[in-house]
Design an enzyme around this catalytic site. Sequence first.
Site, PDB file in Angstrom:
ATOM      1  N   ALA A 123      25.828  -2.167  42.898  1.00 47.55           N
ATOM      2  CA  ALA A 123      25.532  -2.466  43.874  1.00 47.55           C
ATOM      3  C   ALA A 123      27.220  -3.265  44.417  1.00 47.55           C
ATOM      4  O   ALA A 123      27.320  -2.258  45.175  1.00 47.55           O
ATOM      5  CB  ALA A 123      24.282  -3.241  44.590  1.00 47.55           C
TER       6      ALA A 123
ATOM      7  N   TYR B  14      14.538   2.077  35.469  1.00 42.43           N
ATOM      8  CA  TYR B  14      15.642   1.210  35.132  1.00 42.43           C
ATOM      9  C   TYR B  14      15.495   0.924  33.331  1.00 42.43           C
ATOM     10  O   TYR B  14      14.172   0.812  33.475  1.00 42.43           O
ATOM     11  CB  TYR B  14      15.322   0.142  35.901  1.00 42.43           C
ATOM     12  CG  TYR B  14      15.985   0.273  37.069  1.00 42.43           C
ATOM     13  CD1 TYR B  14      17.168   0.801  37.598  1.00 42.43           C
ATOM     14  CD2 TYR B  14      15.237  -0.672  38.288  1.00 42.43           C
ATOM     15  CE1 TYR B  14      17.612  -0.162  39.227  1.00 42.43           C
ATOM     16  CE2 TYR B  14      15.368  -0.527  39.432  1.00 42.43           C
ATOM     17  CZ  TYR B  14      16.686   0.125  40.268  1.00 42.43           C
ATOM     18  OH  TYR B  14      17.320   0.097  41.005  1.00 42.43           O
TER      19      TYR B  14
ATOM     20  N   GLY C  75      20.486   4.432  58.037  1.00 44.20           N
ATOM     21  CA  GLY C  75      20.550   5.473  57.497  1.00 44.20           C
ATOM     22  C   GLY C  75      21.713   6.906  58.158  1.00 44.20           C
ATOM     23  O   GLY C  75      22.836   6.622  58.529  1.00 44.20           O
TER      24      GLY C  75
ATOM     25  N   ALA D 297      24.297   3.111  62.299  1.00 43.89           N
ATOM     26  CA  ALA D 297      24.317   1.319  62.533  1.00 43.89           C
ATOM     27  C   ALA D 297      24.314   0.592  63.483  1.00 43.89           C
ATOM     28  O   ALA D 297      25.272   1.220  64.967  1.00 43.89           O
ATOM     29  CB  ALA D 297      24.802   1.215  61.307  1.00 43.89           C
TER      30      ALA D 297
ATOM     31  N   ASP E 184      25.418   0.209  49.760  1.00 42.49           N
ATOM     32  CA  ASP E 184      27.051   0.193  49.657  1.00 42.49           C
ATOM     33  C   ASP E 184      27.904   0.124  50.095  1.00 42.49           C
ATOM     34  O   ASP E 184      29.428  -0.741  50.360  1.00 42.49           O
ATOM     35  CB  ASP E 184      27.156   0.297  47.417  1.00 42.49           C
ATOM     36  CG  ASP E 184      25.350  -0.549  47.564  1.00 42.49           C
ATOM     37  OD1 ASP E 184      25.401  -0.889  47.864  1.00 42.49           O
ATOM     38  OD2 ASP E 184      25.186   0.064  45.831  1.00 42.49           O
TER      39      ASP E 184
HETATM   40  O1  CKP Z   1      21.741   1.349  47.970  1.00 44.97           O
HETATM   41  P1  CKP Z   1      22.082   1.575  47.524  1.00 44.97           P
HETATM   42  O2  CKP Z   1      21.631   3.088  47.697  1.00 44.97           O
HETATM   43  O3  CKP Z   1      24.183   2.258  48.157  1.00 44.97           O
HETATM   44  O4  CKP Z   1      22.807   1.349  45.658  1.00 44.97           O
HETATM   45  C1  CKP Z   1      23.012   1.864  44.773  1.00 44.97           C
HETATM   46  C2  CKP Z   1      23.142   1.290  43.520  1.00 44.97           C
HETATM   47  O5  CKP Z   1      22.828  -1.479  42.585  1.00 44.97           O
HETATM   48  C3  CKP Z   1      23.036   1.934  42.571  1.00 44.97           C
HETATM   49  O6  CKP Z   1      24.427   1.755  42.109  1.00 44.97           O
HETATM   50  C4  CKP Z   1      22.009   1.122  41.507  1.00 44.97           C
HETATM   51  O7  CKP Z   1      22.640   0.604  39.992  1.00 44.97           O
HETATM   52  C5  CKP Z   1      21.847   0.418  42.300  1.00 44.97           C
HETATM   53  O8  CKP Z   1      22.202   0.109  43.611  1.00 44.97           O
HETATM   54  C6  CKP Z   1      20.373  -0.544  41.921  1.00 44.97           C
HETATM   55  O9  CKP Z   1      20.150  -1.693  41.104  1.00 44.97           O
HETATM   56  O10 CKP Z   1      19.156   0.227  42.537  1.00 44.97           O
HETATM   57 MG    MG Z   2      21.103   0.107  49.668  1.00 40.94          MG
END
Ligand code: CKP
Ligand code: MG
Length: 310
Positions: free
Chosen positions: A33, A101, A225, A229, A255
């Site tokens: 993120a 993960y 979403g 916003a 993000d």
């Molecule tokens: O909330 P979002 O869908 O924008 O976040 C996506 C990211 O860091 C993704 O790149 C993933 O690696 C993460 O969220 C996570 O740790 O879940």
């Molecule tokens: Mg998010």
Amino acid sequence: MIDLVTFGETMVSFRTSGALVSGAACTAHVAGAESNVAIALSRLGHRARWVGGLTDDALGDLVAATLTGEGVDVVRADPVGRPAGLMLLQRRTADVARVAYARKDSAGSCLTEAPVLEALEHGARRLHVTGITPALSDTARQTTLTVVTEAARRGVAVSLDVNHRAALWSREDARAVLTEIVPHVDLLVASADELDLVGEDGASEEDLIADLADRGCAEVLLKRGGEGATLHRDGRRLDAAARPVTVVDVVGAGDACTAGYLSGRLDGVSDEACLERAMTLGAFAVSTVGDWEGLPRRHELGLLSGAASD
Ligand code: CKP
Ligand code: MG
């Protein structure tokens, strides 16, 4: 001066376009993120720095090379003998992606405060953290608390994106830690269903916003979403609709939206323009495949309106 410093775990994400068990091919990508936000800002011409633990192998090199190639200033912290964090993202339908993960005790989850404080040493306009980092380990939680406290003490603006990950911690654990971070934060970003993780369980949106303002956080960006916003800032409420696009992949949309908003703030444009940029980046993210790959360069910001702009 660096515009934004961020830190956290960036993983190698193995992505499929079907079920792995049915033989879908896997490709390796970079996911995280905080680095998603750093890449988004860098593409828009801001100076972004990311700090994180990376292994001295092909996996760490992939992350470092990707971020560097995107113009992000990478501070490669010690992996402290841990393996790289990994993620498997199986796309099951256009709308449904299954994420698993393998990041427990990983290099990125054991980041200490020293390299982050050093990265802030020569000044930064903003520090950006997410609620994913303190969920990773005791060390990462302590690092997050120390760094936000110290950054705020030095007068650096601090933003927090709640980004709750139920696979990493419970809502109760998240609430306990995020509530400690909030007094150091000037901008809070959350999905509507995450807002009560920084306040009283089940409280109304109005009460939560008022309570945040009482604790010194007078700027709240609520992500809804496909509904758009809402910005609450200094007692004013502003709503923005999402841009109508064909949705192909929603991962990374939060993000992107955060980064669009931060980009507007760094440019010093109006609240309305900040929200519009948040909606624009969110629309790019959902209508392209990948967590960050489809995000626009500055000259492409007008593409969705039918005209490229510079
Ligand atoms: O909330 P979002 O869908 O924008 O976040 C996506 C990211 O860091 C993704 O790149 C993933 O690696 C993460 O969220 C996570 O740790 O879940
Ligand atoms: Mg998010």
